[in-house]
Design a protein around this motif. Structure first.
Motif: not given
Length: 466
Positions: A236-237, A250-252, A269-271, A301-302
């Motif tokens: 995720s960012a 990170l949403t396109p 939050i997107s991942s 980073i998970t």
């Protein structure tokens, strides 16, 4: 000539007896921890104090951090004390200098006791601080002296490592690689990057346009891809802007705002799953496209790793934080000041309230700055004499951050989806068998196990209804 009356041998004997007593105590302490936590190594041990089977046998056989810490200390004693007794005995036979021998024996005894105290109590280590100096041809006000940064020949700061004229690859090996390795072992880690405008902070994390200039983040993602095995990786960012809004990077499509909940957890939050080198490039491209200046960028980073022996999933997180440079932006300056306040409070004695909720930046970093996280700080400096004030501000933050306590042995055990699926499959099979048995028993009968009504009974029932 060797004699039992020899003072050296007497000191050796006393130290050996004390060490053996300490080792016996560690054995008893391990047993106490197992009974206290209800975690045992063998199935038969789980019946301790109860003749009936425990309610959850699998749960009682799982590894426990408290038990493992004491057990490892006991194992470490056995690995060191037995060789000490053997070597020390033959050393006494050589007729050594009495004072030298006694010094060695007593030092070893104190070292073993101190090691156990530090290890059992999990004494927290200070956060590691690295300083990277940007090459410059201007008059330098900042210089390197061994592991110290010297400013104007007066102010000194001792760092864990100083990177002077270092390449991106060397920077990753010194700063990034240890954090990645710790995260892969199940220990959550955080890297904060702090520095003035143009000091090389963002370049250190994200890198340049050519391949050999890749920064710490893309190199860390590549290393995780190489060593991930069967682990599940999600990236995720997001960034905290000067407006105090949290934005998903990170949403396109259109940029989405992210909600920060209790404990600094992010919602909506997107991942992206991390699978191969192409996914690394796609993720970095999205981050580069969407991130803005005067914002604090975070890349999370998970990692979920299944531990088959313990029957559980270990969750760890690696967070990279690119803190915005204050410059003349008053809002960013306020956010960094509040972060510095949090850092100072974390370095104080336990029990002091930490003001995480003063702004969105500190709130989102709440979990990542806790004492359960392996924290490191990368400070970037421009040695230029004209930028002396920025260098002093960076060193001040580094000095305060170095006092933050951290623990490098904490693992977050997430609910195990693999084990849950396995248990559900077993339950389904059991239900299928029960249904098949029920079908055999009720063949030719109603599902309630009652004989069907005959013609006379049906006629009688109809008559009563009428």
């Amino acid at each position: 000539m060797f004699s039992l009356e020899d003072e050296t041998f007497q000191v050796f004997g006393i130290c050996s007896l004390l060490l053996l007593a300490k080792m016996t105590f560690m054995s008893l302490l391990t047993s106490r921890q197992r009974i206290k936590t209800g975690k045992f190594a063998n199935k038969e041990d789980s019946y301790f104090g109860d003749k009936s089977a425990p309610a959850n046998l699998k749960e009682s056989l799982k590894a426990n951090d408290e038990v493992e810490r004491v057990r490892r200390a006991h194992m470490n004693d056995m690995e060191n004390i037995y060789p000490f007794i053997l070597i020390g005995f033959f050393y006494c036979l050589t007729g050594p200098n009495s004072n030298t021998a006694k010094f060695h024996f007593i030092t070893f005894l104190m070292a073993r006791v101190l090691h156990t105290i530090v290890y059992i109590l999990a004494v927290k280590q200070p956060a590691r601080v690295f300083v990277r100096l940007r090459p410059t041809e201007a008059v330098q006000a900042v210089k390197k002296s061994k592991n110290c940064v010297v400013i104007e020949d007066e102010c000194e700061f001792e760092a864990s490592g100083i990177l002077d004229n270092a390449s991106q690859d060397e920077t990753f090996k010194v700063v990034g690689r240890p954090l990645v390795e710790a995260t892969l072992r199940g220990i959550s880690s955080t890297l904060l990057a702090y520095g003035g405008i143009g000091s090389g902070k963002t370049y250190s994390l994200y890198g340049g346009k050519v391949n050999h200039e890749r920064g710490i983040i893309p190199r860390a993602l590549e290393m995780i891809v190489q060593k991930m095995g069967s682990a599940q990786i999600q990236v995720s960012a997001y960034e905290v802007r000067s407006t105090d809004h949290i934005v998903d990077l990170l949403t396109p499509g259109p940029i989405d705002l992210v909600t920060c909940t209790v404990g600094g957890q992010l919602r909506d939050i997107s991942s992206f799953p991390l699978k191969d080198g192409q996914s690394v490039r796609d993720i970095m491209k999205l981050i580069e496209t969407n991130r803005t200046i005067n914002s604090h960028q975070m890349t999370s980073i998970t990692i979920l790793q299944h531990d088959e022996a313990a029957g559980e999933t270990i969750k760890s997180q690696l967070l990279f934080v690119d803190l915005a440079s204050a410059g003349r932006n008053s809002v960013v300056s306020r956010q960094l000041s509040l972060l510095e306040h949090v850092v100072v409070t974390l370095g104080c004695k336990r029990g002091t309230r930490v003001p995480y909720r003063e702004c969105r930046l500190t709130h989102t970093l709440q979990a990542s700055l806790s004492s359960e996280t392996n924290t490191a700080l990368l400070c970037t400096l421009q040695p230029d004499k004209k930028l002396l004030s920025e260098a002093l501000a960076t060193i001040r933050f580094a000095s305060r951050a170095s006092k933050m306590p951290i623990s490098r042995e904490v693992r977050d055990r997430a609910p195990d989806p693999f084990l849950k699926v396995s248990e559900l499959n077993k339950e389904i099979e059991t239900l299928k068998r029960e249904l098949s048995v029920q079908s055999l028993l009720t063949r030719g009968k109603s599902t309630m196990g009652i004989e069907p009504l005959n013609a006379n009974q049906i006629a009688e029932a109809q008559r009563q209804v009428e």
